[in-house]
Write a protein that holds these residues in place. Structure first.
Motif, PDB file in Angstrom:
ATOM      1  N   CYS A   1      30.906  78.103   3.235  1.00 57.22           N
ATOM      2  CA  CYS A   1      30.258  77.006   2.504  1.00 57.22           C
ATOM      3  C   CYS A   1      31.275  75.936   2.123  1.00 57.22           C
ATOM      4  CB  CYS A   1      29.576  77.542   1.246  1.00 57.22           C
ATOM      5  SG  CYS A   1      28.112  78.550   1.576  1.00 57.22           S
ATOM      6  N   PHE A   2      32.445  76.363   1.684  1.00 55.54           N
ATOM      7  CA  PHE A   2      33.468  75.402   1.298  1.00 55.54           C
ATOM      8  C   PHE A   2      33.978  74.638   2.520  1.00 55.54           C
ATOM      9  CE2 PHE A   2      37.767  74.127  -0.038  1.00 55.54           C
ATOM     10  CZ  PHE A   2      37.403  73.377  -1.149  1.00 55.54           C
ATOM     11  N   GLY A   3      34.098  75.345   3.654  1.00 57.76           N
ATOM     12  CA  GLY A   3      34.527  74.685   4.884  1.00 57.76           C
ATOM     13  C   GLY A   3      33.529  73.635   5.331  1.00 57.76           C
ATOM     14  N   ILE A   4      32.238  73.966   5.284  1.00 58.40           N
ATOM     15  CA  ILE A   4      31.190  73.013   5.673  1.00 58.40           C
ATOM     16  C   ILE A   4      31.192  71.809   4.733  1.00 58.40           C
ATOM     17  CG2 ILE A   4      28.694  72.683   5.848  1.00 58.40           C
ATOM     18  CD1 ILE A   4      28.497  75.607   6.771  1.00 58.40           C
ATOM     19  N   TYR A   5      31.335  72.085   3.442  1.00 56.79           N
ATOM     20  CA  TYR A   5      31.386  71.003   2.448  1.00 56.79           C
ATOM     21  C   TYR A   5      32.549  70.048   2.745  1.00 56.79           C
ATOM     22  CZ  TYR A   5      32.529  68.756  -2.005  1.00 56.79           C
ATOM     23  OH  TYR A   5      32.843  67.845  -2.975  1.00 56.79           O
ATOM     24  N   THR A   6      33.707  70.617   3.072  1.00 56.00           N
ATOM     25  CA  THR A   6      34.889  69.810   3.369  1.00 56.00           C
ATOM     26  C   THR A   6      34.676  68.951   4.609  1.00 56.00           C
ATOM     27  OG1 THR A   6      36.316  71.512   2.403  1.00 56.00           O
ATOM     28  CG2 THR A   6      37.371  69.909   3.847  1.00 56.00           C
ATOM     29  N   VAL A   7      34.085  69.541   5.635  1.00 61.12           N
ATOM     30  CA  VAL A   7      33.819  68.813   6.873  1.00 61.12           C
ATOM     31  C   VAL A   7      32.847  67.658   6.629  1.00 61.12           C
ATOM     32  CG1 VAL A   7      32.725  68.971   9.134  1.00 61.12           C
ATOM     33  CG2 VAL A   7      34.352  70.718   8.427  1.00 61.12           C
ATOM     34  N   VAL A   8      31.802  67.919   5.861  1.00 62.24           N
ATOM     35  CA  VAL A   8      30.799  66.876   5.584  1.00 62.24           C
ATOM     36  C   VAL A   8      31.425  65.719   4.815  1.00 62.24           C
ATOM     37  CG1 VAL A   8      28.699  66.354   4.285  1.00 62.24           C
ATOM     38  CG2 VAL A   8      28.836  68.445   5.652  1.00 62.24           C
ATOM     39  N   ILE A   9      32.190  66.022   3.754  1.00 59.56           N
ATOM     40  CA  ILE A   9      32.821  64.968   2.949  1.00 59.56           C
ATOM     41  C   ILE A   9      33.808  64.167   3.789  1.00 59.56           C
ATOM     42  CG2 ILE A   9      34.342  64.531   0.991  1.00 59.56           C
ATOM     43  CD1 ILE A   9      31.483  65.307   0.230  1.00 59.56           C
ATOM     44  N   ALA A  10      34.616  64.874   4.585  1.00 64.61           N
ATOM     45  CA  ALA A  10      35.609  64.178   5.429  1.00 64.61           C
ATOM     46  C   ALA A  10      34.932  63.338   6.492  1.00 64.61           C
ATOM     47  CB  ALA A  10      36.543  65.204   6.067  1.00 64.61           C
ATOM     48  N   SER A  11      33.835  63.829   7.040  1.00 66.04           N
ATOM     49  CA  SER A  11      33.112  63.087   8.085  1.00 66.04           C
ATOM     50  C   SER A  11      32.535  61.797   7.530  1.00 66.04           C
ATOM     51  CB  SER A  11      31.992  63.957   8.662  1.00 66.04           C
ATOM     52  OG  SER A  11      32.532  65.099   9.298  1.00 66.04           O
ATOM     53  N   PHE A  12      31.959  61.854   6.308  1.00 66.33           N
ATOM     54  CA  PHE A  12      31.422  60.646   5.696  1.00 66.33           C
ATOM     55  C   PHE A  12      32.528  59.631   5.433  1.00 66.33           C
ATOM     56  CE2 PHE A  12      27.562  63.095   4.367  1.00 66.33           C
ATOM     57  CZ  PHE A  12      26.631  62.215   4.908  1.00 66.33           C
ATOM     58  N   ALA A  13      33.692  60.109   5.028  1.00 66.02           N
ATOM     59  CA  ALA A  13      34.808  59.220   4.734  1.00 66.02           C
ATOM     60  C   ALA A  13      35.356  58.569   6.020  1.00 66.02           C
ATOM     61  CB  ALA A  13      35.913  59.984   4.033  1.00 66.02           C
ATOM     62  N   LEU A  14      35.287  59.334   7.127  1.00 63.52           N
ATOM     63  CA  LEU A  14      35.822  58.828   8.393  1.00 63.52           C
ATOM     64  C   LEU A  14      34.866  57.870   9.095  1.00 63.52           C
ATOM     65  CD1 LEU A  14      37.603  61.845  10.141  1.00 63.52           C
ATOM     66  CD2 LEU A  14      38.620  59.645   9.567  1.00 63.52           C
ATOM     67  N   PHE A  15      33.598  58.251   9.072  1.00 59.42           N
ATOM     68  CA  PHE A  15      32.624  57.517   9.877  1.00 59.42           C
ATOM     69  C   PHE A  15      31.597  56.743   9.030  1.00 59.42           C
ATOM     70  CE2 PHE A  15      33.742  61.533  12.135  1.00 59.42           C
ATOM     71  CZ  PHE A  15      34.515  60.978  13.127  1.00 59.42           C
TER      72      PHE A  15
END
Length: 219
Positions: free
Chosen positions: A205-219
């Motif tokens: 869950c923490f990994g998915i959360y990190t990916v989602v937050i980073a993806s929004f920041a990148l794209f």
């Protein structure tokens, strides 16, 4: 940064059941060989192990700071990278993938040069030898360690990278210190399939959360 340190601590605590397979033999043999100095020797070994994690975290954190400042690598991209590795770690702990085994095999290239040095401090008949053994054993190839190291990479600084791995090491301390002291109950608890899957789910869950937050920041 506070969230990163807390996360590293929890990853170490929740994932430390994996440590028995990697470090259990050396820890239990340490407990058997240390006699009356069992507590002091076990503590020294684990201090050495955590010092190595901290040093490795500083090295990769410094390397990432160079990549960010000199090469222009986005720090958010490194954060996305670390989140993906947490997902791989969770699936690895659930025994749904063996992708981290590949990384562990790559790490054996360095470990082949370090492992012979461990024989020079065996038998472990002093705290100094236990400390050195722990510092050497901290370089053992381990998917759990490598996954957490990606957080040090994403930190972008040597100090933050070192702190992340320090807190990770502290998270593994209850399990590893118990093994060093010959504990059985805590080992059985951490290795229970239900506990392992709950821990893996939390990391997922923490990994998915990190990916989602980073993806929004990148794209």
């Amino acid at each position: 940064m506070t969230l990163d340190l807390l996360s590293a601590l929890l990853i170490g605590l929740l994932g430390s059941g994996h440590c028995f397979g990697m470090c259990g033999a050396i820890s239990t043999s340490l407990a058997a060989a240390s006699g009356a100095n069992q507590i002091r020797t076990g503590f020294a070994y684990n201090v050495g192990r955590i010092l190595s994690y901290t040093l490795i975290g500083a090295i990769v954190g410094f390397s990432s700071s160079i990549a960010v400042s000199k090469l222009g690598v986005p720090l958010t991209l490194l954060r996305l990278f670390s989140g993906l590795f947490l997902i791989f770690l969770a699936l690895y702990l659930m025994k749904l993938t063996s992708v981290l085994v590949v990384l562990e095999k790559l790490g054996h290239v360095l470990w082949r040069h370090i492992q012979p040095l461990t024989k020079k401090v065996i038998p472990v008949d002093s705290s100094a030898k236990a400390l050195i053994l722990g510092m050497l054993w901290g370089w053992l190839p381990c998917g759990l360690v490598y996954s957490t190291l990606t957080w040090s990479i994403a930190s972008g600084s040597a100090l933050d990278g070192a702190l992340i791995m320090l807190f990770f090491g502290l998270g593994t301390l209850p399990m590893m210190l118990s093994l060093s002291l010959g504990g059985v109950t805590i080992r059985q608890y951490f290795q229970h399939s239900l506990v392992r899957n709950i821990a893996a789910s939390a990391i997922l869950c923490f990994g998915i959360y990190t990916v989602v937050i980073a993806s929004f920041a990148l794209f």
